[in-house]
Design an enzyme around this catalytic site. Sequence first.
Site, PDB file in Angstrom:
ATOM      1  N   GLU A 265      -2.446  -9.503  -2.665  1.00 41.32           N
ATOM      2  CA  GLU A 265      -3.877  -9.772  -2.107  1.00 41.32           C
ATOM      3  C   GLU A 265      -4.517  -9.559  -4.197  1.00 41.32           C
ATOM      4  O   GLU A 265      -5.387  -9.995  -4.378  1.00 41.32           O
ATOM      5  CB  GLU A 265      -4.435  -8.053  -1.288  1.00 41.32           C
ATOM      6  CG  GLU A 265      -4.223  -8.770  -0.513  1.00 41.32           C
ATOM      7  CD  GLU A 265      -4.455  -7.849   0.768  1.00 41.32           C
ATOM      8  OE1 GLU A 265      -3.905  -6.262   1.081  1.00 41.32           O
ATOM      9  OE2 GLU A 265      -5.255  -8.067   2.052  1.00 41.32           O
TER      10      GLU A 265
ATOM     11  N   GLY B  90      -1.020  -5.167  -0.149  1.00 41.16           N
ATOM     12  CA  GLY B  90      -2.100  -5.534  -0.752  1.00 41.16           C
ATOM     13  C   GLY B  90      -1.215  -5.339  -2.509  1.00 41.16           C
ATOM     14  O   GLY B  90      -2.305  -5.959  -2.949  1.00 41.16           O
TER      15      GLY B  90
ATOM     16  N   ALA C 247       0.768  -0.963   0.432  1.00 41.20           N
ATOM     17  CA  ALA C 247       0.108   0.060   0.161  1.00 41.20           C
ATOM     18  C   ALA C 247       1.002   1.191   0.338  1.00 41.20           C
ATOM     19  O   ALA C 247       1.576   1.675   0.363  1.00 41.20           O
ATOM     20  CB  ALA C 247      -0.908   0.278   1.193  1.00 41.20           C
TER      21      ALA C 247
ATOM     22  N   GLU D 129       1.884  -6.904   6.872  1.00 35.54           N
ATOM     23  CA  GLU D 129       0.511  -6.230   7.524  1.00 35.54           C
ATOM     24  C   GLU D 129       1.497  -6.242   9.299  1.00 35.54           C
ATOM     25  O   GLU D 129       0.985  -5.483   9.528  1.00 35.54           O
ATOM     26  CB  GLU D 129      -0.399  -6.278   7.402  1.00 35.54           C
ATOM     27  CG  GLU D 129      -0.943  -5.405   5.268  1.00 35.54           C
ATOM     28  CD  GLU D 129      -0.767  -6.267   4.969  1.00 35.54           C
ATOM     29  OE1 GLU D 129      -0.303  -7.683   4.731  1.00 35.54           O
ATOM     30  OE2 GLU D 129      -1.623  -5.898   3.581  1.00 35.54           O
TER      31      GLU D 129
END
Length: 704
Positions: free
Chosen positions: A104, A101, A62, A124
Amino acid sequence: MSQVVSYELQANIGIITVNNPPVNALAQVVREGILNAVNTAQKDASEAIILCCDGRTFIAGADITEFGKPPKEPGLPDVLTAIENSTKPIVAAIHGTALGGGFEVTLACHYRCAVASAKVGLPEVKLGLLPGAGGTQRVPRIAGVQAALDMITSGNPVPAQKAKDMGLVDEVVEGEELLAGAISYTKHLIESGAPLKRIRDITIDSSTIEAGFFESARERLAKRARGQIAQDRIVSCLQAAVELPIDEGLIRERELFKELVNSPESAAMRHIFFAERQAAKIKDLAKDTALRPIKSVAILGGGTMGGGIAMCFANVGIPVILVEINDEALERGLSIVRKNYAITVQKGKLPADKMEQRIGLISGTTDYGDISDVDLVIEAVFENLDLKKEIFAKLDAACKPGAILATNTSYQDVDAIAEATARPEDVVGMHFFSPANVMKLLEVVRGEKTADDVLATVMQIGKKIGKVCALSRVCYGFIGNRMLGGYGREAQMLLLDGCTPAQVDGALEGFGMAMGPLAMSDLAGLDVGYKARQGRTDLPDDPKLYRMGTMLVEMGRYGQKTGSGFYQYDPETRRRMSDPEVEALIKEEADKLNVEQAHISDDEILARCFYPLINEGAKILEEGIAQRASDIDVVYIYGYAFPVAKGGPMHYADSVGLKNVHEKICEFRDKYGEQYWNPSPLLKQLAEEGKTFAQWDKERSAPQ
Ligand SMILES: NC(=O)c1ccc[n+]([C@@H]2O[C@H](COP(=O)([O-])OP(=O)(O)OC[C@H]3O[C@@H](n4cnc5c(N)ncnc54)[C@H](O)[C@@H]3O)[C@@H](O)[C@H]2O)c1
């Protein structure tokens, strides 16, 4: 379409390319660009779509500068839904690291291929968070719940081949030509009529999960995580993945993610993430300061510290010469190094051939003549100033011009050591922590005359050997050990005031310290502090001061090594147990000294032990010993096992409020005396201005 994401049609394959240097972070423009490209591809002649990245890596996470700000559309979940709902298969093509992310995104794709050097991961948890865009719901569906638990709660990346074995990627392409490999894999998928594989369509068979699986995972992780809550929430998400339909699981994951983003634990961990990177920067050093090449190192003293330090360098391929006083001491030092490596091999953390390679890089000598050519010397002999001065005079004569001469001293005056040479500009402190091959902190001590290029080189070499570096000026104990004085003192004072050792340690361990201060003293040996105190003339003349530690040593109770200290220890398991004899002795001594014993709450114990740390930290700042409050936090997290979920002592003080901390210190001063509790003027000033240490740092980092 945004410039950072491009889309082109190559024959029957649509290719979406992200180009957002340096790490293709998932900034708003990237999210928007991918969404638009996916939509475009739905309407053109493509039969399948590849999602890949330019530059050195796939999307590596991210954009963490967006944290704490209002969300910007489109959100990542919307982009993932568009990918997953594509009517044409989307293949993620991974190189570098697909993290957070980024990974993901690939899990929403229908297929994943990667080059062999790629890694995937969900880190994370290292910032006190959980993967908030489906990672906790999709990973267990393809890799199983246990593997998902290990991967997400450790945050460690998984190399491509292992990821394939786990089911996380479908194909490892040959060679490093990712796009060519991805195109041929995608063609194969088109030709074989491969289906639109959506991870969301997989249901986890809950009967494969052992009864009590989640409860025992929670318990185990709580022990390891020391005050962090993310691990527990990750378990909740995985449980949702098993028990709920995916859309409900995704909602649960979002809720828990939001809770963590707003949690003090994650704020503390994000603070440390940035603090660590800041600490590597020396404020008044030009960015382009030339570095001295370090191709070989000598370590003086092969004891507890020297051996570990030698391993740090051998581990990164730098040859080391260990210098000892005689052959016997040398052999002892080298054999400890060999033993330490053997343990690492036994634990499966190092292949045997690598061990041999590393051991081969460490040679030994008893002759200073053999180190005339090395680029860096680190002295780790006994903690005695006269001995160190004598050795530095010898090094001055023996070493080549330009060699960096470092000392690992814990307390001695680096400037006095430097003055024993004719080249004080080449002398610097490199203060490692025990065990030196494990502990991440390196305090770099800048002497009055240390040259800029010496400092820059030492900071860089520290990073190379895997350390987190923090800069300190010269003072007694530098940043970390200087602050520690009051912490140990109060832990012992609290005994006379009415606590048992188990109560003091219990309160601090409950806070998240790996080990309470009294148990820690037992581990280090009570005789060590006892001997160190004997040489000090600066301590107040107070019979209460270190009373219990002194008495125990005089009774022959040195701590773990003699089987008893503040506690007694099971000879077999080393388990610590309360000792009624010690508790009775404390009461007796309190009576003799007319100290009124009372019940003391855990909060009061925390304040008594931590506020001296914070107060000394503030003095260290006002004296310019540390560059930043956040550097002090880094020192305590990586050198003293302060819980990262509390962000270090200065961040913790900010979270309590400096006004509260200052008031309490004044209260202690009035109760226990000025010789122990003397509020720092900086702390007082910030408390009055309603400011934090973080604000103080910020004001000083702004361009003048
Ligand atoms: N032990 C720790 O936890 C720790 C942590 C940080 C820093 N330090 C500092 O590191 C230094 C070493 O501590 P240690 O715990 O490793 O001590 P140690 O007693 O385990 O080892 C010291 C070694 O130095 C050798 N030595 C003595 N004189 C020498 C000389 N003239 N030439 C070469 N070798 C010589 C000794 O033979 C011995 O093996 C001290 O300054 C100490 O304050 C120790």
